[in-house]
Scaffold this motif. Structure first.
Motif, PDB file in Angstrom:
ATOM      1  N   GLU A 173       0.885  -1.190  -0.059  1.00  0.00           N
ATOM      2  CA  GLU A 173       0.146  -0.049  -0.169  1.00  0.00           C
ATOM      3  C   GLU A 173       0.871   1.061   0.027  1.00  0.00           C
ATOM      4  O   GLU A 173       0.865   2.101  -0.743  1.00  0.00           O
ATOM      5  CB  GLU A 173      -0.942   0.039   1.040  1.00  0.00           C
ATOM      6  CG  GLU A 173      -1.853   1.110   1.094  1.00  0.00           C
ATOM      7  CD  GLU A 173      -2.938   1.050   2.341  1.00  0.00           C
ATOM      8  OE1 GLU A 173      -2.567   0.721   3.414  1.00  0.00           O
ATOM      9  OE2 GLU A 173      -4.255   1.159   2.067  1.00  0.00           O
ATOM     10  N   GLY A 176       1.563   2.243  -3.325  1.00  0.00           N
ATOM     11  CA  GLY A 176       0.468   2.299  -4.016  1.00  0.00           C
ATOM     12  C   GLY A 176      -0.008   1.153  -4.654  1.00  0.00           C
ATOM     13  O   GLY A 176      -0.641   1.391  -5.848  1.00  0.00           O
ATOM     14  N   ASN A 245      -5.320   2.423  -0.014  1.00  0.00           N
ATOM     15  CA  ASN A 245      -5.821   3.349   0.258  1.00  0.00           C
ATOM     16  C   ASN A 245      -7.439   3.549   0.086  1.00  0.00           C
ATOM     17  O   ASN A 245      -7.824   4.670  -0.123  1.00  0.00           O
ATOM     18  CB  ASN A 245      -5.211   4.509  -0.659  1.00  0.00           C
ATOM     19  CG  ASN A 245      -3.708   4.400  -0.405  1.00  0.00           C
ATOM     20  OD1 ASN A 245      -3.186   4.404   0.435  1.00  0.00           O
ATOM     21  ND2 ASN A 245      -3.043   4.649  -1.433  1.00  0.00           N
ATOM     22  N   LYS A 246      -8.033   2.450   0.442  1.00  0.00           N
ATOM     23  CA  LYS A 246      -9.348   2.348   0.383  1.00  0.00           C
ATOM     24  C   LYS A 246      -9.914   1.537   1.772  1.00  0.00           C
ATOM     25  O   LYS A 246      -9.203   0.458   1.998  1.00  0.00           O
ATOM     26  CB  LYS A 246      -9.958   1.760  -0.766  1.00  0.00           C
ATOM     27  CG  LYS A 246     -10.128   2.743  -1.865  1.00  0.00           C
ATOM     28  CD  LYS A 246     -11.300   2.000  -2.748  1.00  0.00           C
ATOM     29  CE  LYS A 246     -10.937   2.870  -4.122  1.00  0.00           C
ATOM     30  NZ  LYS A 246     -11.774   2.082  -5.197  1.00  0.00           N
TER      31      LYS A 246
END
Ligand SMILES: Cc1cc2nc3c(=O)[nH]c(=O)nc-3n(C[C@H](O)[C@H](O)[C@H](O)COP(=O)(O)O)c2cc1C
Length: 445
Positions: A173, A176, A245-246
């Motif tokens: 993460e 990304g 990132n969710k």
């Protein structure tokens, strides 16, 4: 995989099968719960969905032994052997799981009869899905069961309480990048048992543990959209990515100990592809206690070997009532005065979950609650034989821990004194009792 398991169960008269219509919302879970999740059941007529569904498959300890071809006495050694001697799996180019491949307009809940189980559950949940990931550094495959909340469309939320998986995902993460996963439904007992081995502790490829346990190579096929292998003969596979990132709110969900687990933000999985056999069978598990026997069996193996380093351990029972993780009964052969106390210390230190242990002599049946009660009552005195450790780390699945954030641990030494000079601890016995043939007196019994 699942189909051959169902054949075995049918042949042994161990499978209940019904053609009566059943609603996968609440009703099916109620039927599974009625039998304590210990009776395998095949539902052929699911309301509003063409698939059949199977549940209650692996909730019974004896049934798991039978399906694995092991018995109570060799179980611990057999599980350890599969970890110490993992065997190669076999990659094949095609398999039945690829008879149907869906890559467009994925609406998971429309395709699969995913159950909603309990009143306050936030949504429907996939409860028997085995998730596989590949270690980016070593290429080893790690499987585990994670409950998966259906969020709508192609999206699931995952509850992941695993140091290794969490760290791997957080590492990606940061860059990304997503973590590729596949979720496997419709598997057999060796596949399940391999999934319950701790990745962080053993670091062993679980497909290789499976191959060792089943005594032949597990057949795997490459996925369509992710760089993973999955069982060639599974019923259903969901391919996807845990995206960076969710987070989505996950829970509440009626959990392991029969309480609702809290709502919290958790990572989400986007499913890009579904593979399934023709006429696939959707596998489910009523949450959660009985289905956790598989996890408990591995914990027993860990506890046994942990104790074996220090005391003469005979057998261990990580109990059903304690969710197969919080309580254990341990039988030892006592050779020295400090053996039972040492067994308490070792057992409570095994992991954060184990919070209550009872140590007994080898003459006590640790799988009989009444025998345990008898041993505690007649062989222990609280002021001398109870060891309490205050304020240790515990499990968030257990509300009495959750309310304080720490847990007290207790060990009860219910062994008799080393030398019973008084004879007070000798059980009253009838000579030749074990050899009595009751049918001689009552032929119809
Ligand atoms: C029926 C069942 C449901 C489970 N649900 C979860 C879950 O929702 N989340 C989780 O982290 N572990 C769950 N587990 C436990 C993990 O699957 C198990 O601890 C596994 O060995 C973990 O592998 P790991 O060491 O890679 O974390 C479940 C186990 C069973 C048998």
């Amino acid at each position: 995989m699942l189909r051959s398991t169902l054949e075995t169960l049918r042949a042994n008269n161990s499978l209940l099968e019904t053609d009566k219509e059943v609603d996968y919302i609440y009703e099916m879970g109620a039927v599974l719960k009625y039998f304590n999740n210990k009776v395998p059941m095949l539902f052929n007529n699911i309301k509003g969905n063409p698939l059949s569904s199977v549940g209650g498959l692996y909730g019974d300890r004896m049934l798991i032994y039978d399906l694995l071809g092991i018995d109570h006495n060799n179980r611990i050694e057999r599980f350890m052997n599969s970890i110490v001697n993992p065997q190669p799996y076999k990659v094949v180019s095609n398999g039945k799981v690829k008879e149907n491949i869906i890559k467009r307009n994925i609406d998971i809940q429309r395709i699969l009869p995913i159950n909603k189980f309990q009143e306050k559950d936030s949504s429907s949940f996939i409860t028997a899905g085995v998730m596989v990931v590949k270690d980016p550094d070593t290429g080893k495959f790690f499987t585990s069961i994670r409950r998966l909340q259906v969020n709508g469309g192609n999206q699931l939320s995952a509850l992941i309480a695993s140091p290794k998986l969490t760290n791997d995902f957080l590492e990606l993460e940061k860059q990304g990048k997503p973590l590729e996963v596949a979720i496997i439904l419709g598997y057999d007992a060796p596949f399940l048992m391999a999934s319950q081995i701790s990745s962080a502790t053993y670091g062993v490829d679980k497909y290789m543990v499976d191959s060792s346990l089943r005594g032949e190579p597990l057949e795997l096929v490459p996925c369509e959209t992710v760089d993973l292998l999955v069982p060639a003969n599974a019923e259903i596979v969901l391919e996807g990515r845990i995206v960076p990132n969710k987070r989505e709110l996950e829970g509440p969900f009626g959990e392991l100990m029969g309480y609702y687990g809290a709502q919290a933000p958790h990572p989400i999985i986007e499913v890009d592809c579904i593979l399934h056999r023709n006429n696939p069978i959707y596998q489910t598990a009523f949450p959660c206690r009985e289905e956790h026997v598989s996890n408990g069996l591995i914990r027993e193996m860990e506890l046994y070997y942990h104790l074996k380093n220090q005391v003469d351990v005979v057998d261990v029972n990580v109990t059903e009532g304690g969710g197969y993780r919080f309580n254990a009964f341990i039988a030892i052969r006592k050779h020295k005065k400090g053996d039972a106390k040492t067994a308490i210390l070792a057992a409570l230190g095994l992991n954060k979950d184990l919070k209550q242990v009872v140590i007994v002599n080898e003459d006590v049946n640790i799988f009989d609650l009444q025998e345990i009660e008898w041993a505690i009552t007649t062989r222990s005195q609280a002021s001398m034989d109870y060891t309490i450790v205050e304020g240790a780390l515990g499990s968030s699945l257990e509300p009495s821990h959750d309310i304080r954030g720490v847990t007290d641990k207790v060990g009860i030494d219910a062994t008799k004194p080393l030398e019973d000079n008084t004879g007070k601890f000798s059980r009253a016995i009838i000579p030749e009792y074990d050899n009595i043939d009751i049918s001689k007196y009552f032929p119809n019994i």
